[in-house]
Design a protein around this motif. Structure first.
Motif, PDB file in Angstrom:
ATOM      1  N   PRO A 502       0.825  -1.221   0.000  1.00 46.34           N
ATOM      2  CA  PRO A 502       0.000   0.000   0.000  1.00 46.34           C
ATOM      3  C   PRO A 502       0.849   1.257   0.000  1.00 46.34           C
ATOM      4  CG  PRO A 502      -0.820  -1.587   1.610  1.00 46.34           C
ATOM      5  CD  PRO A 502       0.496  -2.114   1.124  1.00 46.34           C
ATOM      6  N   SER A 503       0.310   2.289  -0.610  1.00 46.54           N
ATOM      7  CA  SER A 503       1.046   3.544  -0.754  1.00 46.54           C
ATOM      8  C   SER A 503       1.413   4.154   0.588  1.00 46.54           C
ATOM      9  CB  SER A 503       0.210   4.538  -1.568  1.00 46.54           C
ATOM     10  OG  SER A 503      -1.050   4.776  -0.920  1.00 46.54           O
ATOM     11  N   GLY A 504       0.514   4.004   1.595  1.00 43.35           N
ATOM     12  CA  GLY A 504       0.810   4.573   2.907  1.00 43.35           C
ATOM     13  C   GLY A 504       2.020   3.935   3.541  1.00 43.35           C
ATOM     14  N   LEU A 505       2.146   2.606   3.427  1.00 46.20           N
ATOM     15  CA  LEU A 505       3.318   1.917   3.956  1.00 46.20           C
ATOM     16  C   LEU A 505       4.556   2.270   3.156  1.00 46.20           C
ATOM     17  CD1 LEU A 505       1.854  -1.632   4.740  1.00 46.20           C
ATOM     18  CD2 LEU A 505       2.493   0.126   6.379  1.00 46.20           C
ATOM     19  N   MET A 506       4.391   2.380   1.833  1.00 44.79           N
ATOM     20  CA  MET A 506       5.531   2.729   0.992  1.00 44.79           C
ATOM     21  C   MET A 506       6.090   4.100   1.370  1.00 44.79           C
ATOM     22  SD  MET A 506       7.221   1.393  -1.583  1.00 44.79           S
ATOM     23  CE  MET A 506       6.080   0.352  -2.494  1.00 44.79           C
ATOM     24  N   ASN A 523       3.469 -13.821  -4.180  1.00 46.47           N
ATOM     25  CA  ASN A 523       2.546 -13.072  -5.034  1.00 46.47           C
ATOM     26  C   ASN A 523       2.460 -11.598  -4.681  1.00 46.47           C
ATOM     27  OD1 ASN A 523       1.743 -15.426  -6.463  1.00 46.47           O
ATOM     28  ND2 ASN A 523       0.469 -16.014  -4.717  1.00 46.47           N
ATOM     29  N   LEU A 524       3.406 -11.140  -3.888  1.00 40.69           N
ATOM     30  CA  LEU A 524       3.397  -9.743  -3.466  1.00 40.69           C
ATOM     31  C   LEU A 524       4.417  -8.970  -4.277  1.00 40.69           C
ATOM     32  CD1 LEU A 524       2.237  -7.746  -1.313  1.00 40.69           C
ATOM     33  CD2 LEU A 524       4.240  -8.300   0.076  1.00 40.69           C
ATOM     34  N   CYS A 525       3.999  -7.831  -4.860  1.00 42.10           N
ATOM     35  CA  CYS A 525       4.949  -6.987  -5.588  1.00 42.10           C
ATOM     36  C   CYS A 525       4.968  -5.602  -4.965  1.00 42.10           C
ATOM     37  CB  CYS A 525       4.595  -6.914  -7.069  1.00 42.10           C
ATOM     38  SG  CYS A 525       2.936  -6.303  -7.402  1.00 42.10           S
ATOM     39  N   SER A 526       6.108  -4.960  -5.100  1.00 43.23           N
ATOM     40  CA  SER A 526       6.295  -3.689  -4.414  1.00 43.23           C
ATOM     41  C   SER A 526       5.920  -2.486  -5.261  1.00 43.23           C
ATOM     42  CB  SER A 526       7.755  -3.557  -3.983  1.00 43.23           C
ATOM     43  OG  SER A 526       8.593  -3.620  -5.125  1.00 43.23           O
ATOM     44  N   ASN A 527       5.781  -2.687  -6.568  1.00 45.99           N
ATOM     45  CA  ASN A 527       5.458  -1.578  -7.462  1.00 45.99           C
ATOM     46  C   ASN A 527       4.094  -1.835  -8.072  1.00 45.99           C
ATOM     47  OD1 ASN A 527       5.281   0.450  -9.340  1.00 45.99           O
ATOM     48  ND2 ASN A 527       7.401   0.214 -10.074  1.00 45.99           N
ATOM     49  N   SER A 528       3.112  -1.034  -7.683  1.00 49.10           N
ATOM     50  CA  SER A 528       1.741  -1.282  -8.141  1.00 49.10           C
ATOM     51  C   SER A 528       1.607  -1.196  -9.654  1.00 49.10           C
ATOM     52  CB  SER A 528       0.775  -0.295  -7.485  1.00 49.10           C
ATOM     53  OG  SER A 528       1.146   1.041  -7.792  1.00 49.10           O
ATOM     54  N   ALA A 529       2.464  -0.404 -10.314  1.00 41.55           N
ATOM     55  CA  ALA A 529       2.366  -0.253 -11.758  1.00 41.55           C
ATOM     56  C   ALA A 529       2.724  -1.536 -12.497  1.00 41.55           C
ATOM     57  CB  ALA A 529       3.268   0.887 -12.226  1.00 41.55           C
ATOM     58  N   SER A 530       3.554  -2.368 -11.846  1.00 38.81           N
ATOM     59  CA  SER A 530       3.995  -3.594 -12.511  1.00 38.81           C
ATOM     60  C   SER A 530       3.238  -4.813 -12.043  1.00 38.81           C
ATOM     61  CB  SER A 530       5.497  -3.799 -12.262  1.00 38.81           C
ATOM     62  OG  SER A 530       5.717  -4.021 -10.872  1.00 38.81           O
ATOM     63  N   CYS A 531       2.252  -4.630 -11.153  1.00 43.86           N
ATOM     64  CA  CYS A 531       1.507  -5.774 -10.609  1.00 43.86           C
ATOM     65  C   CYS A 531       0.512  -6.282 -11.632  1.00 43.86           C
ATOM     66  CB  CYS A 531       0.762  -5.385  -9.343  1.00 43.86           C
ATOM     67  SG  CYS A 531       1.864  -5.201  -7.937  1.00 43.86           S
ATOM     68  N   GLU A 532       0.505  -7.558 -11.854  1.00 42.51           N
ATOM     69  CA  GLU A 532      -0.477  -8.203 -12.696  1.00 42.51           C
ATOM     70  C   GLU A 532      -1.108  -9.332 -11.900  1.00 42.51           C
ATOM     71  OE1 GLU A 532       1.119  -9.512 -16.403  1.00 42.51           O
ATOM     72  OE2 GLU A 532       2.519  -7.839 -16.506  1.00 42.51           O
ATOM     73  N   HIS A 533      -2.243  -9.777 -12.336  1.00 42.77           N
ATOM     74  CA  HIS A 533      -2.876 -10.915 -11.685  1.00 42.77           C
ATOM     75  C   HIS A 533      -2.022 -12.152 -11.883  1.00 42.77           C
ATOM     76  CE1 HIS A 533      -6.434  -8.775 -10.633  1.00 42.77           C
ATOM     77  NE2 HIS A 533      -6.608  -8.375 -11.874  1.00 42.77           N
ATOM     78  N   THR A 534      -1.877 -12.923 -10.865  1.00 41.33           N
ATOM     79  CA  THR A 534      -1.045 -14.113 -10.922  1.00 41.33           C
ATOM     80  C   THR A 534      -1.500 -15.068 -12.018  1.00 41.33           C
ATOM     81  OG1 THR A 534      -0.670 -13.929  -8.553  1.00 41.33           O
ATOM     82  CG2 THR A 534      -0.162 -16.047  -9.567  1.00 41.33           C
TER      83      THR A 534
END
Length: 710
Positions: A502-506, A523-534
């Protein structure tokens, strides 16, 4: 209690009180008073047995499963069962192997109300060990009394009158290493707030004795005769040669003073000295009690209340007049004359101390009195502090919800933080003077927790360290965790979380106020822009992980060879090289004395201090290789990166390092990680890569996904 030299209370413990007999209760048959708010619990009664009505009081008793989640049920041994035994003494609940076990009772009236709580213990050799235990009782976070079980065949009682500040109150049994705690029954009774003013927000009254002085062989008086279900025990050792019994069938009115009251059935009997001579010894009543010291109160403070009513019609010049003293100190300012058929009471407002718990009262007839002193009833209490503060209620509610959701056993009973010696396993708390304790650390790692992360954790507003690692949490990380103002470490390693951080934690990670550990969440990614469904990635990722390393090896080798050839041809061209120390524009010497030039790099250059900031001082190691260690990091814009820092033991020199750096800056492919920048700051050398959240080829082939050296 000890008998004094003249007419003292018998040496008995009233706590061996009910004798298990249902038929000795004194009942006139009048309509029962209101019992609203009464809670009567048969401890150890199986849930399937349901509720039943007590034969003596006609009050309903219920099993205890709704009030505690610990312990085991047992029946007492058959040899201790008698036909007259009360049903609630036939079984017990015991609590082996735990430091503290508790019952939670509702505050049935309102917060800040006053209650009488009574616990009953009938050992009956329920465990077959013939070993009488000793253990402590606590009322919430405060010591109540030590229970020293002295007999197997008679019930013993503990009673306390206290103000309950919260919506519920806990009665806790604490193992002191002298046998397994157990309990037979537990009662809660609301009492009028004006009664017993010595019981207040900071202290409670623990009953030592409550005696009905009067007819020998009289019955026990409790509910419904006493609307508060106080238990008045008859004085069983009346010496007819020493005492005269007085009684009346007339109802005795309540005391006009609302602070004290004894039921009419108790006040209708009294005693007076038998010898009617005017000698000093025969014109005196002397009674004494002793409150047993304990490890919490070696010199207990004591409170005494004595009740009087004139039961005889005093005519003409006759008069009953006497003075009272406590431990030799005059109690009444003026001689006392009891009123006809009206309850009256004398008491000490402040705890009497300094006599080791001994309390002696003396009633002396005055010279003008034609009648001898008389007394109807007495209560005697020790005083305990209730000033210890319970944990902040919101923290308690959050922990109770967590305990219930995950059915945590451990030693999670009673208050989470208090007393300090019984703090819950996995918790740390802060203790400020005159403030409720707060939970500052919670460790539930390897706890077998599963499902989505509940909101209960976000209600721990004073938490600093939250460790939920190596469980089976799924779903996304709640952004509400970022709103915990004091949280400095959040460990979510080894779960099954997915989505993006989440952006708040980031943001809090970037400003250095929070350390977030989240490795081994495949299945956790740190950059929301690069996250895709598994689901979309699962079919293609294996091929990528096989092809990419092979392609990268071939391309890098070819480009390196090409660059070496080009460098020989262009070695003298202007602007093709920069001094090794770019900042100063001067050459630097290698350790063997050779002078090397730095290749021109187009990517972003970082200082060593920059690396310290983005990696939180190299906090989290993602992997290690021949070049050095790889650290987890974040750029100022929140982009997650991998920082490969050259170790002192690395065989790679400056030229090799710069060659690799410049080669990688020229490679751009969707299936290759990109180099973000580099660092050459004195002896410190590092490469900053795009973070590869899915792991490398080796991890895929072995079936284990971790972040390693790139």
């Amino acid at each position: 209690m000890e008998r004094s030299t003249r007419g003292a209370m018998a040496a008995r413990s009233w706590l061996l009180l009910l004798l298990g007999l249902a038929g000795v209760l004194h009942v006139h048959g009048q309509c029962a008073p209101d019992s609203t708010g009464f809670v009567s619990i048969d401890c150890g009664q199986p849930e399937q047995a349901g509720r039943y009505v007590d034969a003596a009081t006609k009050l309903p008793y219920v099993p205890d499963g709704a009030y505690t989640d610990a312990g085991a049920n047992h029946n007492i041994s058959p040899e201790y069962i008698k036909p007259t035994s009360s049903k609630r003494y036939l079984n017990v609940r015991s609590f082996p192997g735990v430091a503290r076990s508790c019952y939670t009772l509702p505050s049935t009236v309102a917060r800040g109300s006053k209650y009488l709580l009574r616990a009953t213990f009938m050992y009956g050799n329920y465990d077959g060990l013939s070993r009488l235990p000793v253990f402590d009782l606590h009322l919430g976070v405060n010591f109540w009394r030590t229970m020293n079980i002295t007999t197997a065949d008679k019930p013993q009682l503990a009673e306390i009158i206290a103000v309950v500040p919260d919506e519920s109150v806990q009665v806790c049994l604490v193992d002191t290493g002298s046998g397994t705690p157990f309990i037979s029954a537990l009662d809660l009774r609301p009492v009028r707030d004006t009664l017993y003013p010595q019981a207040n927000a900071t202290q409670a009254l623990v009953l030592v004795d409550r005696t009905n002085l009067g007819l020998s062989g009289a019955a026990i008086v409790r509910y419904p005769e006493d609307p508060y279900d106080r238990v008045w025990i008859p004085w069983s050792e009346i010496d007819s040669n020493e005492w005269t019994e007085i009684s009346t069938p007339e109802k005795v009115k309540e005391l006009a003073d609302p602070r004290f009251n004894a039921p009419s059935a108790v006040m209708q009997t009294a005693i007076t000295p038998r010898n009617g001579s005017r000698s000093a010894s025969s014109r005196t009543i002397e009674l004494s009690w002793d409150a047993a010291p304990n490890h919490a109160y070696p010199d207990p403070g004591v409170i005494g209340i004595v009740y009087f009513a004139e039961l005889e019609a005093v005519a003409g010049a006759a008069a009953r007049q006497f003075e009272m003293a406590i431990n030799g100190k005059l109690w009444s300012k003026a001689p006392f004359m009891p009123q006809h058929l009206v309850c009256d009471a004398f008491f000490n407002s402040e705890a009497h101390r300094g006599f080791g718990g001994h309390y002696n009262i003396t009633l002396n007839a005055t010279a003008n009195s034609t009648l001898l002193p008389t007394i109807n009833a007495a209560e005697f209490f020790s005083v305990v502090s209730t000033a210890n503060v319970a944990t902040e209620s919101k923290d308690v509610a959050a922990m109770a919800a967590i305990k219930a959701k995950y059915e945590v056993k451990k030693n999670w009973a009673g208050d989470p933080c208090a007393p300090k010696t019984l703090v819950w396993e996995g918790l740390n708390c802060s203790y400020a003077i005159s403030m409720p304790p707060r939970i500052t650390r919670l460790n539930m790692s390897f706890g077998g927790l599963s499902g989505a992360m509940p909101s209960h954790f976000t209600n721990l507003k004073a938490i600093k360290y939250l460790d939920l690692s190596y469980n089976n949490f799924t779903g996304s990380i709640p952004n509400a965790l970022s709103e915990l103002p004091f949280l400095v470490v959040l460990d979510l390693t080894g779960n099954q979380l997915n989505g993006s951080i989440p952006s708040g934690l980031m943001k809090r990670m970037q400003d250095g106020s929070l350390t977030l550990r989240y490795g081994k969440n495949p299945n956790l990614c740190s950059n929301s822009a690069s996250c895709e469904h598994t689901e979309k990635k699962s079919k293609s990722m294996l091929a990528v992980y096989i092809v990419v390393p092979i392609l990268a090896t071939v391309v890098i080798g070819a480009l390196a060879l090409l660059l070496l050839i080009m460098r020989k041809k262009q070695g003298s061209k202007k602007g093709s090289v920069k001094p090794e120390n770019e900042a100063s524009g001067v050459h630097s010497q290698s350790r063997n004395g050779d002078t090397h030039s730095l290749l021109q790099l187009d990517n972003r250059r970082f200082t060593y201090k920059d690396l310290q900031v983005m990696t939180n001082n190299f906090k989290t190691v993602l992997g290690r290789g021949g070049f050095g260690s790889v650290y987890d990091g974040f750029l100022a814009d929140g982009t997650q990166v991998a920082v490969k820092l050259r170790s002192e033991s690395s065989s790679q020199g400056v030229r090799e390092f710069l060659t690799e750096a410049q080669t990688l800056t020229k490679i751009h492919h969707k299936n290759l990680v990109s180099m973000v920048g580099y660092c050459k700051d004195g002896e410190h050398m590092a490469l900053v890569y795009e973070h590869m959240s899915e792991g490398n080829l080796e991890d895929k082939l072995r079936g284990k996904i971790v972040i390693v050296d790139l």
